[in-house]
Design an enzyme around this catalytic site. Structure first.
Site, mmCIF file in Angstrom:
data_model
loop_
_atom_site.group_PDB
_atom_site.id
_atom_site.type_symbol
_atom_site.label_atom_id
_atom_site.label_comp_id
_atom_site.label_asym_id
_atom_site.label_seq_id
_atom_site.Cartn_x
_atom_site.Cartn_y
_atom_site.Cartn_z
ATOM 1 N N LYS A 228 119.828 122.631 27.313
ATOM 2 C CA LYS A 228 120.941 121.368 26.591
ATOM 3 C C LYS A 228 121.981 122.833 25.880
ATOM 4 O O LYS A 228 122.050 123.759 26.083
ATOM 5 C CB LYS A 228 120.553 120.202 26.875
ATOM 6 C CG LYS A 228 120.201 119.206 27.671
ATOM 7 C CD LYS A 228 119.694 117.925 26.915
ATOM 8 C CE LYS A 228 118.989 116.829 27.937
ATOM 9 N NZ LYS A 228 119.300 115.784 27.097
ATOM 10 N N ARG A 262 110.415 116.883 28.257
ATOM 11 C CA ARG A 262 110.977 116.975 29.795
ATOM 12 C C ARG A 262 111.254 118.278 29.872
ATOM 13 O O ARG A 262 112.964 118.688 28.704
ATOM 14 C CB ARG A 262 111.760 115.908 29.986
ATOM 15 C CG ARG A 262 112.476 116.077 31.316
ATOM 16 C CD ARG A 262 113.488 114.173 31.576
ATOM 17 N NE ARG A 262 113.603 114.560 32.718
ATOM 18 C CZ ARG A 262 115.000 114.904 33.207
ATOM 19 N NH1 ARG A 262 115.238 116.269 32.630
ATOM 20 N NH2 ARG A 262 116.014 115.422 34.455
#
Length: 284
Positions: A228, A262
């Site tokens: 991210k 995740r």
């Protein structure tokens, strides 16, 4: 390792033990995921990706067809389900014992996935905010529910994120949502603080610094930081160059109590779990 509470999730009648953190591998069936390396749209690509996720040691496969990256296109539920079907057909046919989670904020999509394809977990980035039927649907289906904190929607969440007191606001948000779900009879609730969703770079690192405080809920905690912007923007790089940073933050998250990671890169996450478990074993 993560709590005195011995946690299990009921997935399709089987108990998934979270006393050791689990890894959830991302299966994107979208054409526009922020990380190009994760996009799979053909049957061959999907099969290859599923096999890789399982071979590298993930216990959960999280399939998603709606890109939640900032400014993502808002597709219809029909288009979302059309994309999902290809992946779910393969999973049902070739990997019937795999634990499947579906990444959707739509109640009708969630219901179809559970009833037609045996999906075991619902992963909702909006915690019911983008579909008022989601909570009652999850309660009726009786499946574990991952709810994430997000300020705004994928289309506007990164325009100007603002909090007076971020941690307090996220905790109050989850407290209210958990109460709603409990009143409906939902038994298995997993919290996702929502790294990168309606949060600035500073917000994300503040959230990571205080991650262990989520233990107050006595609920499993999912962390999704994989590749991210909180990683690559810190270094002025790209999602493609964010593997090392992802591994570092996953390790920090595990040491602060994460129960599920995740990730795009399963092998590295599984290794992080094993190393942290080894360290923790000497504290007993």
């Amino acid at each position: 390792m993560n709590s005195l509470v011995h946690r299990y999730l009921n997935v399709n009648g089987q108990l998934l033990d979270l006393s050791v953190p689990q890894v959830m591998g991302i299966l994107n069936v979208t054409p526009d995921s922020f990380y190009a390396g994760s996009r799979t749209q053909t049957e061959a690509d999907i099969t290859k990706r599923v096999q890789q996720i399982l071979d590298e040691g993930a216990t959960i496969i999280d399939i998603g067809a709606y890109s939640s990256r900032p400014n993502a296109e808002n597709i219809s539920s029909e288009e979302e389900m059309r994309r999902l079907r290809m992946g779910l057909e393969i999973l049902k046919r070739d990997y019937p014992d795999a634990i499947i989670s579906v990444d959707t904020f739509r109640a009708d999509v969630a219901e179809l996935c559970v009833k037609e394809y045996g999906v075991a977990i619902i992963n909702d980035i909006a915690a019911g905010e983008m579909d008022p039927d989601m909570f009652e649907t999850v309660a009726r289906l009786g499946v574990p529910y991952i709810m994430m904190h997000m300020q705004g929607t994928p289309q506007n969440m990164q325009s100007e994120p603002h909090y007076d007191n971020m941690l307090r606001e996220i905790f109050m948000y989850f407290a209210a949502k958990v109460q709603q779900l409990r009143e409906l009879g939902v038994k298995d609730i997993i919290l996702d603080p929502g790294f990168g969703f309606g949060k600035t770079l500073e917000h994300n690192y503040e959230l990571m610094a205080h991650l262990e405080e989520f233990k107050i809920f006595e609920l499993p905690l999912l962390v999704g930081v994989s590749r991210k912007s909180m990683i690559y923007r810190l270094f002025g790089s790209t999602p493609q160059e964010a593997l090392n940073g992802t591994a570092v933050l996953n390790t920090v998250a595990l040491m602060k109590g994460a129960d599920i990671l995740r990730v795009h890169d399963v092998r590295e996450a599984v290794e992080a779990v094993k190393m942290v478990e080894k360290i923790e074993s000497y504290k007993l």
